[in-house]
Design a protein around this motif. Structure first.
Motif, PDB file in Angstrom:
ATOM      1  N   ARG A  46       0.977  -1.148  -0.069  1.00 45.37           N
ATOM      2  CA  ARG A  46       0.062  -0.025   0.019  1.00 45.37           C
ATOM      3  C   ARG A  46       0.659   1.204  -0.075  1.00 45.37           C
ATOM      4  N   SER A  47       1.970   1.248  -0.542  1.00 42.06           N
ATOM      5  CA  SER A  47       2.849   2.370  -0.726  1.00 42.06           C
ATOM      6  C   SER A  47       2.687   2.801  -2.128  1.00 42.06           C
ATOM      7  N   LEU A  48       2.107   2.027  -3.151  1.00 39.53           N
ATOM      8  CA  LEU A  48       2.044   2.680  -4.379  1.00 39.53           C
ATOM      9  C   LEU A  48       0.592   2.117  -4.678  1.00 39.53           C
ATOM     10  N   ALA A  59       1.373   6.661  -2.863  1.00 39.35           N
ATOM     11  CA  ALA A  59       0.097   6.319  -1.826  1.00 39.35           C
ATOM     12  C   ALA A  59       0.455   6.388  -0.484  1.00 39.35           C
ATOM     13  N   ARG A  60      -0.512   6.673   0.219  1.00 39.24           N
ATOM     14  CA  ARG A  60      -0.509   6.453   1.670  1.00 39.24           C
ATOM     15  C   ARG A  60      -1.965   6.028   2.341  1.00 39.24           C
ATOM     16  N   ALA A  61      -1.887   5.563   3.627  1.00 34.14           N
ATOM     17  CA  ALA A  61      -3.025   4.664   3.956  1.00 34.14           C
ATOM     18  C   ALA A  61      -3.895   5.842   4.221  1.00 34.14           C
ATOM     19  N   ARG A  63      -6.896   7.766   6.440  1.00 39.15           N
ATOM     20  CA  ARG A  63      -6.984   7.496   8.064  1.00 39.15           C
ATOM     21  C   ARG A  63      -8.325   7.003   8.306  1.00 39.15           C
ATOM     22  N   ILE A  64      -9.229   7.113   7.596  1.00 39.49           N
ATOM     23  CA  ILE A  64     -10.581   6.670   7.640  1.00 39.49           C
ATOM     24  C   ILE A  64     -10.736   5.180   7.498  1.00 39.49           C
ATOM     25  N   SER A  65     -10.319   4.547   6.215  1.00 35.22           N
ATOM     26  CA  SER A  65     -10.572   3.357   5.977  1.00 35.22           C
ATOM     27  C   SER A  65      -9.223   2.586   6.027  1.00 35.22           C
ATOM     28  N   GLY A  66      -8.082   2.920   6.090  1.00 34.67           N
ATOM     29  CA  GLY A  66      -6.900   2.168   5.784  1.00 34.67           C
ATOM     30  C   GLY A  66      -6.465   1.828   4.490  1.00 34.67           C
ATOM     31  N   ARG A  67      -7.363   2.073   3.532  1.00 36.18           N
ATOM     32  CA  ARG A  67      -6.746   1.622   2.195  1.00 36.18           C
ATOM     33  C   ARG A  67      -6.073   2.591   1.601  1.00 36.18           C
ATOM     34  N   PRO A  68      -5.241   2.332   0.534  1.00 37.27           N
ATOM     35  CA  PRO A  68      -4.395   3.224   0.119  1.00 37.27           C
ATOM     36  C   PRO A  68      -5.006   4.460  -0.717  1.00 37.27           C
ATOM     37  N   VAL A  69      -4.730   5.516  -0.595  1.00 41.68           N
ATOM     38  CA  VAL A  69      -4.906   6.607  -1.549  1.00 41.68           C
ATOM     39  C   VAL A  69      -4.013   7.475  -2.054  1.00 41.68           C
ATOM     40  N   LEU A  70      -4.097   8.324  -3.142  1.00 42.21           N
ATOM     41  CA  LEU A  70      -3.103   8.795  -3.436  1.00 42.21           C
ATOM     42  C   LEU A  70      -2.516   9.851  -2.400  1.00 42.21           C
ATOM     43  N   ALA A  71      -1.095   9.759  -2.405  1.00 43.82           N
ATOM     44  CA  ALA A  71      -0.421  10.731  -1.571  1.00 43.82           C
ATOM     45  C   ALA A  71      -0.565  12.291  -1.948  1.00 43.82           C
ATOM     46  N   ASN A  72      -0.734  12.416  -3.217  1.00 43.65           N
ATOM     47  CA  ASN A  72      -0.994  13.941  -3.941  1.00 43.65           C
ATOM     48  C   ASN A  72      -2.454  14.419  -3.338  1.00 43.65           C
ATOM     49  N   ALA A  73      -2.592  15.376  -2.684  1.00 47.80           N
ATOM     50  CA  ALA A  73      -3.686  15.741  -2.095  1.00 47.80           C
ATOM     51  C   ALA A  73      -4.672  16.390  -3.173  1.00 47.80           C
ATOM     52  N   ALA A  74      -4.046  16.792  -4.515  1.00 46.09           N
ATOM     53  CA  ALA A  74      -4.767  17.505  -5.250  1.00 46.09           C
ATOM     54  C   ALA A  74      -5.576  16.478  -6.269  1.00 46.09           C
TER      55      ALA A  74
END
Length: 143
Positions: A46-48, A59-61, A63-74
């Protein structure tokens, strides 16, 4: 002590300012099959996240679901545009996106869409979002 290929790839990704990575970015480390296996392991960790064939994003985990989300907040739109640029594809914003950016419209473009000049056949996706492609005819082409 020799570090594993996965560790070397992960280190290179962590040190990079980029959000998008192509398999060819790691060609100097090993052959393509081993690079793909290392990238697949990082997706499992889950780092990509995989956006398409040979295209990955940091990617980063969540905070809500623990699933990977894009690291770029945009979000996916900007990450997909960076991916197109890294792939050498000529693209531009759509008319609706330009109208919103210039203040000529209050309609916020919801779907990730770009205009592409020339050929581009790959699919870029993240979760349920798929990058939509508008074709712009080449200037030198006869109709």
């Amino acid at each position: 002590m020799k570090r594993s290929l996965r560790d070397r790839v992960a280190t290179r990704i962590a040190r990079s300012q980029r959000d998008v990575f192509l398999t060819r970015d790691f060609a100097d480390l090993s052959d393509e099959d081993q690079i793909i296996r290392a990238l697949r392991a990082l997706v499992t960790q889950r780092s990509l996240v995989r956006l398409g064939k040979g295209v990955y994003a940091k990617a980063r985990a969540s905070r809500i679901s623990g699933r990977p989300v894009l690291a770029n907040a945009a979000g996916f739109q900007l990450v997909a545009q960076e991916a197109l640029t890294r792939l050498g594809v000529k693209w531009q914003a759509t008319d609706a996106q330009r109208a919103y950016a210039e203040g000529r419209s209050t309609q916020v473009p919801v779907n990730p869409v770009v205009k592409v000049v020339g050929r581009f056949a790959r699919k870029l996706r993240y979760g349920n979002s798929v990058l939509l492609i508008e074709r712009q005819p080449s200037a030198g082409r006869l109709r």
